[in-house]
Design a protein around this motif. Structure first.
Motif, PDB file in Angstrom:
ATOM      1  N   HIS A  61      35.463 -13.310  -3.828  1.00  0.00           N
ATOM      2  CA  HIS A  61      36.086 -11.984  -3.948  1.00  0.00           C
ATOM      3  C   HIS A  61      35.059 -10.892  -3.703  1.00  0.00           C
ATOM      4  O   HIS A  61      33.846 -11.139  -3.757  1.00  0.00           O
ATOM      5  CB  HIS A  61      36.762 -11.801  -5.306  1.00  0.00           C
ATOM      6  N   HIS A  63      33.469  -8.421  -5.069  1.00  0.00           N
ATOM      7  CA  HIS A  63      32.727  -7.687  -6.094  1.00  0.00           C
ATOM      8  C   HIS A  63      31.235  -7.838  -5.775  1.00  0.00           C
ATOM      9  O   HIS A  63      30.809  -8.907  -5.331  1.00  0.00           O
ATOM     10  CB  HIS A  63      33.036  -8.236  -7.493  1.00  0.00           C
ATOM     11  N   HIS A  66      29.100 -10.908  -6.219  1.00  0.00           N
ATOM     12  CA  HIS A  66      29.488 -12.119  -5.481  1.00  0.00           C
ATOM     13  C   HIS A  66      29.234 -12.006  -3.969  1.00  0.00           C
ATOM     14  O   HIS A  66      29.215 -13.018  -3.284  1.00  0.00           O
ATOM     15  CB  HIS A  66      30.960 -12.450  -5.750  1.00  0.00           C
ATOM     16  N   HIS A 144      42.184 -11.921 -11.415  1.00  0.00           N
ATOM     17  CA  HIS A 144      41.026 -11.048 -11.612  1.00  0.00           C
ATOM     18  C   HIS A 144      41.438  -9.614 -11.289  1.00  0.00           C
ATOM     19  O   HIS A 144      42.602  -9.350 -11.029  1.00  0.00           O
ATOM     20  CB  HIS A 144      39.883 -11.557 -10.719  1.00  0.00           C
ATOM     21  N   ASP A 167      35.896 -15.731 -11.357  1.00  0.00           N
ATOM     22  CA  ASP A 167      36.199 -14.710 -12.379  1.00  0.00           C
ATOM     23  C   ASP A 167      37.716 -14.655 -12.582  1.00  0.00           C
ATOM     24  O   ASP A 167      38.443 -14.329 -11.642  1.00  0.00           O
ATOM     25  CB  ASP A 167      35.742 -13.323 -11.917  1.00  0.00           C
TER      26      ASP A 167
HETATM   27 ZN   LIG Z   1      34.458 -10.200 -10.212  1.00  0.00          ZN
END
Ligand SMILES: [Zn+2]
Length: 251
Positions: A61, A63, A66, A144, A167
């Motif tokens: 994802h 973020h 990551h 998430h 997550d």
């Molecule tokens: Zn995250």
């Protein structure tokens, strides 16, 4: 024999001992990285892995903890003379933003860049991601703040399997994804929006009847909270441990 190496076990705030959560999956002919944090070239060297073996990348994802290592990985591999293609897998939402991010770096104008192939995954359960001689990878959407995927990896020789929640709030998608696996890596950031506590991770492990639970993506350093293993053990009677940086799991 295939191996999974934990390159980082911390949540978004890392420490000297615990980098942001990301993983390497090693087979005899392919090497998969799941997410990329900080400086991947350094991290792989510290883990004793050869960057030239890298074939595939899954970005779970978009973020920063990551994806932040991806631009540097791509630039460094190019500067090191990589010619062979690299496959990158993720949801539409994720890869659209990654291409946008790389666009800001003007990477289309970096001369003689090696081929990077993007594979956009549908947001449906048990989506086949990658099938290499040693293992198969499947993805399912998890819960998430933004679109995100958890992974199931099935190892062909040993017939063993592992799952990684990424997550997520506790959800049935992770229960199904990790059904009967030998090892579940479940996040334990805490009982907050888009995340899970160690106890909730234990509850998922129990429902999915997994062999062993490793807690990952937990608070470290001065933010560490309580005895997470003991907390998970109140819900799950199997073996529980904390994932640690550079831990290797053999399959
Ligand atoms: Zn995250």
């Amino acid at each position: 024999m295939s191996k999974v190496i934990v390159l980082g076990s911390s949540n978004a705030i890392p420490t000297k001992e615990s980098e942001n959560t990301h993983l390497a999956v090693m087979g005899s002919t392919c090497m998969l990285l799941v997410d990329l944090a900080s400086n991947p070239i350094l991290r792989l060297e510290q883990a004793g892995l050869d960057i030239n073996d890298l074939t595939d990348v899954v970005i779970t994802h978009f973020h920063p903890d990551h994806v932040s290592g991806l631009p540097l990985l791509l630039m460094d591999m190019w500067l090191m003379g990589r010619k062979k293609p690299l496959n990158i897998y993720g949801l539409h939402y994720t890869l659209d933003r990654i291409e946008g991010m790389m666009g800001l770096y003007n990477w289309s104008e970096w001369p003689d860049f090696f081929p990077v192939d993007f594979y956009r995954l549908p947001s449906s359960e048990m989506t086949p991601v990658l099938d290499c001689p040693d293992f198969k990878v499947y993805a399912s959407p998890v819960h998430h703040m933004i679109p995100n995927i958890g992974l199931r990896i099935e190892f062909k020789d040993s017939k063993k399997a592992m799952a990684y929640s990424c997550d997520t709030s506790p959800c049935e998608e992770v229960v199904r994804l990790s059904d009967g696996v030998d090892v579940l890596l479940h996040e334990a950031t805490g009982d907050e929006w888009g995340h899970s506590s160690a106890k909730q991770a234990g509850e998922i492990a129990k429902k999915a009847e997994v062999g062993k639970l490793y807690l990952i993506h937990y608070s470290t350093g001065k933010y560490a909270q309580g005895d997470l293993v003991a907390e998970a053990c109140t819900a799950f009677s199997g073996e529980v441990a904390l994932a640690r940086d550079f831990m290797a799991l053999e399959f």
